[in-house]
Design an enzyme around this catalytic site. Structure first.
Site, mmCIF file in Angstrom:
data_model
loop_
_atom_site.group_PDB
_atom_site.id
_atom_site.type_symbol
_atom_site.label_atom_id
_atom_site.label_comp_id
_atom_site.label_asym_id
_atom_site.label_seq_id
_atom_site.Cartn_x
_atom_site.Cartn_y
_atom_site.Cartn_z
ATOM 1 N N GLU A 17 0.821 -1.214 0.000
ATOM 2 C CA GLU A 17 0.000 0.000 0.000
ATOM 3 C C GLU A 17 0.855 1.264 0.000
ATOM 4 O O GLU A 17 0.509 2.255 -0.638
ATOM 5 C CB GLU A 17 -0.962 0.003 1.190
ATOM 6 N N TYR A 70 9.302 9.400 -4.897
ATOM 7 C CA TYR A 70 8.805 9.859 -3.595
ATOM 8 C C TYR A 70 9.495 9.092 -2.475
ATOM 9 O O TYR A 70 8.856 8.379 -1.705
ATOM 10 C CB TYR A 70 7.298 9.685 -3.488
ATOM 11 N N TYR A 107 -6.566 6.739 3.733
ATOM 12 C CA TYR A 107 -6.731 5.693 2.726
ATOM 13 C C TYR A 107 -5.957 4.437 3.110
ATOM 14 O O TYR A 107 -6.500 3.321 3.117
ATOM 15 C CB TYR A 107 -6.279 6.157 1.329
ATOM 16 N N ASP A 128 -9.562 5.839 -2.705
ATOM 17 C CA ASP A 128 -8.435 6.400 -3.443
ATOM 18 C C ASP A 128 -8.971 7.094 -4.694
ATOM 19 O O ASP A 128 -10.173 7.261 -4.866
ATOM 20 C CB ASP A 128 -7.455 5.282 -3.802
ATOM 21 N N CYS A 176 -25.501 3.273 -13.293
ATOM 22 C CA CYS A 176 -24.625 4.444 -13.249
ATOM 23 C C CYS A 176 -25.347 5.689 -13.779
ATOM 24 O O CYS A 176 -25.763 5.741 -14.939
ATOM 25 C CB CYS A 176 -23.371 4.180 -14.066
#
Length: 373
Positions: free
Chosen positions: A47, A92, A130, A148, A218
DNA sequence: AAGCCGTGGTT
DNA sequence: TAACCAAGGCT
């Protein structure tokens, strides 16, 4: 602005939506390596790696990382450089620092036992709402919606929820929606199914509505406005950066690297010696240099001397690498160089064998500049 | 809360 | 090419 269908319609439809989503997921789910694991450590690492990073990119990194650091103790006991080395190229790197710091905290403050509550996970560095919900639902069976970017896209389309889902008010509404939909008996499966739907079917552009298990429910599809959602705010203009870097060999064929100083981007990682030659907003009338030229070479030489006490003559251009980052557009020119004075030594400098780069905590650009060329 | 992080992939 | 996106979090 938030416009949406009456929410009262959704809870009634929730059981059918759940069933269709989970049936679709059972059929279509990708065989990802972390889906073969149920332990929180393996899920946690996946994750963190998956934050703002695509599955395809993550898979090989996750495999290597779990071989190097198979459990929280091995991660906590590892040198930060080894962790950053395993992360190098994934981007990152702060994620890796926080993962390492969290592992140390788990070992030092919790006797090596991973948290078993959302709050426990949420308290660790690098774990936000999250990630806590994802780990909690997948590894611990906690019924918390993991929302997310994929899930935001699916839910804004399903219900025609307007407004930028990254804004707090909209996010709260989506969380409430997700909470009314989640399968409390199989929250991990449900959360992964919803993310998978966003990743495989409900794509940002050209979604595959005919194969969507929620297609008949939808609201955006019904009204023919699927690609109008989510209503994201326009991105800020990118920053243009031009950078020069030098490849300097010593007598044993090793290349000179330097440790990025604290406070600079990529601090603590290793990079080729260089400096920023241009920095500006790309929406301004562009003054950014368009090509390598003798003036830039002189500037690079002078600034390496004044800023880093590295005295070189700049040789020919070896390569140009473009690097697209969220809102940075970076161009790096790599040149040959010859030292004209003693090269600095100390902790900030090192010579490495260019054939043995794997495992070193290189910046992404440096890795690209040094690979096969 | 809004900006930053300066990654990699797709279109 | 350049914009946009991705299993975000932190300050």
């Amino acid at each position: 602005m938030i416009d949406s269908v009456p929410e009262s319609a959704l809870p009634a439809a929730a059981p059918a939506l759940r069933q269709r989503l989970l049936a679709w997921y059972e059929r279509e789910r990708r065989d990802l390596p972390w889906r073969r694991r149920s332990d929180a450590y393996a899920i946690w690492v996946s994750e963190i790696m998956l934050q703002q990073t695509t599955v395809q990119t993550v898979v090989p990194y996750w495999r290597r990382f779990l071989e190097l650091f198979p459990n929280v103790r091995s991660l906590a006991n590892a040198d930060l450089d080894a962790v950053l080395g395993a992360w190098s190229g994934l981007g990152y790197s702060r994620r890796a620092r926080m993962l390492h710091a969290a592992a140390k905290r788990i070992v030092n403050e919790r006797g090596g036992r991973l948290p078993q509550t959302l709050e426990g996970w949420r308290a660790l560095p690098g774990v936000g709402s999250y990630t806590a919900a994802a780990i909690g639902s997948i590894a611990l069976g906690l019924p918390s919606p993991a929302i997310d970017g994929n899930v935001q896209r699916v839910l804004t389309r399903l219900t025609k929820t307007g407004g930028d889902p990254r804004r707090t008010a909209v996010a709260r509404r989506l969380e409430s929606l997700a909470r009314s939909l989640i399968d409390e008996d199989r929250p991990g499966e449900f959360n992964q199914a919803l993310m998978e739907l966003g990743a495989m079917v409900c794509l940002p552009r050209r979604p595959s509505c005919p194969s969507c298990p929620w297609g008949t429910s939808c609201a955006a599809r019904r009204d023919g406005v699927v690609e109008d959602y989510p209503q994201l705010a326009p991105a800020r203009p990118a920053v243009t950066v031009v950078r020069g870097a030098v490849r300097l060999f010593n007598g044993r064929g090793r290349v000179l690297l330097t440790r990025v100083a604290p406070g600079e981007p990529n601090q603590g990682l290793l990079e080729l010696p260089g400096t920023v030659l241009y920095h500006g907003r790309s929406d301004h009338p562009a003054h950014a240099p368009r090509r390598w030229c003798p003036e830039l070479a002189l500037q690079l030489r002078d600034r390496l001397a004044s800023e880093k006490r590295l005295f070189v003559e700049i040789g020919s251009l070896l390569r140009r690498v473009r690097h697209g980052i969220t809102h940075h557009r970076i161009t790096v020119y790599l040149t040959q160089a010859e030292a004209v004075a003693r090269v600095p030594s100390g902790k900030a400098w090192c010579w490495v064998d260019p054939r043995r780069l794997s495992g070193l905590p290189l910046t992404g650009v440096t890795r690209r500049l040094l690979e096969s060329g």
